[in-house]
Each structure stands twice: as C-alpha cells, then as structure tokens.
Design a protein around this motif. Structure first.
Motif, PDB file in Angstrom:
ATOM      1  N   ILE A 197      -6.294   0.989  -2.090  1.00  0.00           N
ATOM      2  CA  ILE A 197      -5.344   0.988  -1.010  1.00  0.00           C
ATOM      3  C   ILE A 197      -6.038   1.267   0.079  1.00  0.00           C
ATOM      4  O   ILE A 197      -5.869   0.707   1.403  1.00  0.00           O
ATOM      5  N   THR A 198      -7.327   2.081   0.195  1.00  0.00           N
ATOM      6  CA  THR A 198      -7.935   2.437   1.514  1.00  0.00           C
ATOM      7  C   THR A 198      -8.808   1.204   2.036  1.00  0.00           C
ATOM      8  O   THR A 198      -8.686   1.057   2.987  1.00  0.00           O
ATOM      9  N   ALA A 205      -5.615   6.941 -10.784  1.00  0.00           N
ATOM     10  CA  ALA A 205      -4.861   7.131  -9.768  1.00  0.00           C
ATOM     11  C   ALA A 205      -6.143   6.964  -8.655  1.00  0.00           C
ATOM     12  O   ALA A 205      -5.833   6.341  -7.364  1.00  0.00           O
ATOM     13  N   GLU A 206      -7.290   7.401  -8.947  1.00  0.00           N
ATOM     14  CA  GLU A 206      -8.508   7.118  -8.086  1.00  0.00           C
ATOM     15  C   GLU A 206      -8.668   5.866  -7.605  1.00  0.00           C
ATOM     16  O   GLU A 206      -8.860   5.280  -6.618  1.00  0.00           O
ATOM     17  N   CYS A 254       0.716  -1.466   0.037  1.00  0.00           N
ATOM     18  CA  CYS A 254      -0.107  -0.077   0.156  1.00  0.00           C
ATOM     19  C   CYS A 254       0.822   1.394   0.090  1.00  0.00           C
ATOM     20  O   CYS A 254       0.668   2.284  -0.715  1.00  0.00           O
ATOM     21  N   ASP A 255       2.154   1.223   0.822  1.00  0.00           N
ATOM     22  CA  ASP A 255       2.860   2.605   0.859  1.00  0.00           C
ATOM     23  C   ASP A 255       3.461   2.867  -0.567  1.00  0.00           C
ATOM     24  O   ASP A 255       3.520   3.758  -1.037  1.00  0.00           O
ATOM     25  N   ALA A 298       0.987   5.884  -7.248  1.00  0.00           N
ATOM     26  CA  ALA A 298      -0.033   6.824  -8.004  1.00  0.00           C
ATOM     27  C   ALA A 298       0.435   8.200  -8.113  1.00  0.00           C
ATOM     28  O   ALA A 298      -0.275   8.927  -8.957  1.00  0.00           O
ATOM     29  N   LYS A 299       1.397   8.731  -7.448  1.00  0.00           N
ATOM     30  CA  LYS A 299       1.716  10.029  -7.246  1.00  0.00           C
ATOM     31  C   LYS A 299       2.818  10.292  -8.366  1.00  0.00           C
ATOM     32  O   LYS A 299       2.978  11.287  -9.180  1.00  0.00           O
ATOM     33  N   LYS A 335      -6.190  -1.186   3.519  1.00  0.00           N
ATOM     34  CA  LYS A 335      -5.876  -0.853   4.711  1.00  0.00           C
ATOM     35  C   LYS A 335      -6.738  -1.265   5.984  1.00  0.00           C
ATOM     36  O   LYS A 335      -6.452  -1.612   7.018  1.00  0.00           O
ATOM     37  N   MET A 376      -5.824   4.549  -5.367  1.00  0.00           N
ATOM     38  CA  MET A 376      -6.066   5.203  -3.878  1.00  0.00           C
ATOM     39  C   MET A 376      -7.282   4.383  -3.301  1.00  0.00           C
ATOM     40  O   MET A 376      -7.155   4.120  -2.142  1.00  0.00           O
ATOM     41  N   GLN A 432       0.960   3.959  -3.119  1.00  0.00           N
ATOM     42  CA  GLN A 432       0.866   5.418  -3.091  1.00  0.00           C
ATOM     43  C   GLN A 432       1.823   6.271  -3.706  1.00  0.00           C
ATOM     44  O   GLN A 432       1.484   7.363  -4.622  1.00  0.00           O
ATOM     45  N   SER A 433       2.988   6.078  -3.561  1.00  0.00           N
ATOM     46  CA  SER A 433       4.026   6.601  -4.363  1.00  0.00           C
ATOM     47  C   SER A 433       4.077   6.480  -5.888  1.00  0.00           C
ATOM     48  O   SER A 433       4.126   7.374  -6.774  1.00  0.00           O
TER      49      SER A 433
END
Length: 334
Positions: free
Chosen positions: A116-117, A109-110, A45-46, A52-53, A120, A113, A49-50
């Motif tokens: 990921i949510t 990207a959505e 997940c961490d 997606a950015k 988690k 994310m 996040q990178s």
C-alpha cells in the motif's frame, strides 16, 4: 513536449506530457484514463488497509449485527472457511461490524501495508514537486502490485462482495458513495486554462502556440460545471509565513512602544558627574537629609537633636561614614 500540471480545484493531481498538435478531445481522454485509474488505486489502498486490520468483508445481511443477533437469525458466512489468509488468521473485531474480524497474521499484514505504501507513493501528487510525470503504465503497475499482494495473502480469493475483490475484478459499485462524485467519465470531462474551457474540436496549439517547451497549469472539471477558480497568488504555506512575520513585527513594535525612553540611566550612581569629586572629598557615601520644619522648630538645638534621631533610626549600623545636614530656611513652611 508540452507539460501539463493537472489540478482539480486547488489540489495538484499529476503531470502529463503531450504535444501542441494533439486534439483537445484526445488529450482529455488520455488525462481521464490516468485520473480514473489513479482514483482506483487510492480506493483500493484504503480498503486494503481495513482488510489487513479486520479481515474479509461480511455478507451484506450480516453487517452491523452482533454475534447474538447473527445466532438468533441463523445467519452464516459462506466464505468464513474459504477466505482464509495465508499463515492463518488472528482475531481483531471490526468496531463497525463491516468485516469478519479474522485478520491476517503480522507477517502477511506487513506485506499488504508495505505494498500500500509503495502504491500510494507511486501515484502521489508529491510527484509534481519533483517534476515527474504520471502515465497509465505507471498507475497500472501500482495496481498490479496491489493485486499481487492480495493473491499472496489470500490465495483462495476474497468474496465477490468484498470491495477489494470488486476493485480487482473491475466490478466495483460506487453508487451512493462519495467516491462516485470524484470519478469523471471520459466523455464528461473538460479542461480549463487561463479562465477558458478548451474546446474539444481544437488542438492545444490554438491556445498555447507552437512552442513545445511550454508548461501550463490546467484545471480538470466535469462538463457543464462552473469555471474553476483562478490560481491563488500565494499558497497556504506562504500565507502562514507572512502572517507569522507580521505577528512578529507587531510584537516588536509593542515592545518598543511600551519600553522606556532610555533616560533611566541618569539616576544611576555611575552617571553622577560629581561622583569622582565626592570620592576625593570623602563624601561619596553621604546620605543627604532635607528636613522641612514649621516655624516653631527653628531653634537650632531642637533641629540638631531631631537630625541625630533620624540618623540613628535610618542608619542603625552606621553604614554612612559622614552625614551632612543642610538647613534650608527658605523652604520652611508657615
């Protein structure tokens, strides 16, 4: 079923159901399977996040270099035209130079994310508060969701050296990282309960008895490590609440200590016991003047003129309807 509340240090991990007849060695193996897979989901997940950015990972020999340095050294990213996100990419440079800066568009990207949510939440330690257990199947479902999101956004796959792809392919290299210190191999884990290490050759029944409706808090640690600290009597939130209550009581005591004794009302006009009598006699608003005189001013005429002068300047608007002058000869100074 015996319910185990797994902790590492003071941090809650998850709940695990077992029986009192299960061997401790098998129990440790089952718990570590969930524990290590849960860590894998958190790491993935961490990194996602990178991703997606800032897009996919740069080759190791290009990481941390500026564009001028890359041109000067004539380096080239082989996956620049392969690892293209679905729907195209947008420029978003990585400030630390680890990723290419070609991030997925807003819609893709959505997707990442949101996945990921959900993942988690599926492995969160908050599940212990709602009394929900965590199994290998639950964690594997979260991992499959993350893998599916990557396949949707990057249908041509990511570079093999990208940490996201390495986690998906189960070939991650954690050597020299903080994450490697958290992983516990199946044959190097141990459980502690009530200040005692559970021996692998025994069963859980040898420690907690035959009652299957038991819930205990066990600490997970590596073999050969020190005994985990005992449970705190109060949580951090309870400590904060107690400190806030003590501070409030201390402030209240300070106010009571610095407050007056409550006798100030004696000097108030409404507390005068002669106020009604004075109103009937017409002297309710009389201003009393006591004058202390020296012996050479005992002459009544001089005293009368002096009082008139004092009244004139002290009451220029004649606010007091009557003035009474009391001569107290006993208080004359010599």
């Amino acid at each position: 079923m015996v319910r185990l509340h797994l902790k590492k240090g003071n941090d809650s991990l998850f709940l695990h159901d077992t029986t009192v007849k299960q061997n401790v060695a098998e129990l440790v193996s089952d718990i570590l399977a969930v524990y290590d897979l849960r860590l894998k989901v958190i790491r993935l997940c961490d990194e996602m996040q990178s991703l997606a950015k800032h897009g996919h990972f740069m080759p190791p020999n290009m990481q941390g270099l500026t564009e001028d340095q890359i041109e000067e050294l004539k380096l080239h990213d082989e996956y620049e035209k392969i690892s293209i996100p679905q729907g195209g990419s947008v420029e978003c440079p990585d400030p630390i130079g680890r990723r290419s800066g070609k991030a997925p568009n807003e819609a893709m990207a959505e997707v990442i994310m949101k996945t990921i949510t959900d993942a988690k939440e599926g492995v969160s330690n908050k599940l212990t508060a709602v009394n929900k257990t965590l199994t290998v199947k639950d964690v594997q479902d979260c991992l499959d969701k993350l893998r599916g999101a990557i396949m949707i956004v990057y249908p041509m796959k990511l570079p093999g050296y990208d940490p996201v792809q390495a986690e998906i392919d189960n070939c991650e290299d954690l050597s020299g990282t903080q994450a490697s210190l958290e992983v516990i191999e199946k044959d190097k884990g141990s459980l502690w309960w009530a200040g005692k290490e559970l021996m692998p050759e025994k069963t859980l029944e040898d420690y907690v008895g035959k009652n299957e409706k038991t819930k205990i808090v066990v600490k997970l640690a590596k073999k050969g490590s020190q005994a985990p600290g005992r449970e705190q009597q109060m949580t951090e939130d309870q400590k904060k609440q107690m400190m806030a209550w003590q501070y409030k009581k201390q402030e209240e005591l300070k106010k009571l200590h610095t407050a007056d004794d409550g006798d100030d009302y004696y000097n108030s006009p409404w507390a005068n016991p002669n106020s009604l009598k004075n109103q009937f006699q017409g002297i309710g608003n009389v201003k009393w003047v006591q004058i202390e005189l020296c012996r050479h001013l005992v002459n009544p005429q001089i005293l009368f003129e002096l009082c008139r002068t004092l009244i004139k300047y002290s009451d220029p608007q004649h606010l007091y309807p009557a003035v009474s002058i009391s001569l107290i000869y006993d208080t004359f100074y010599v």
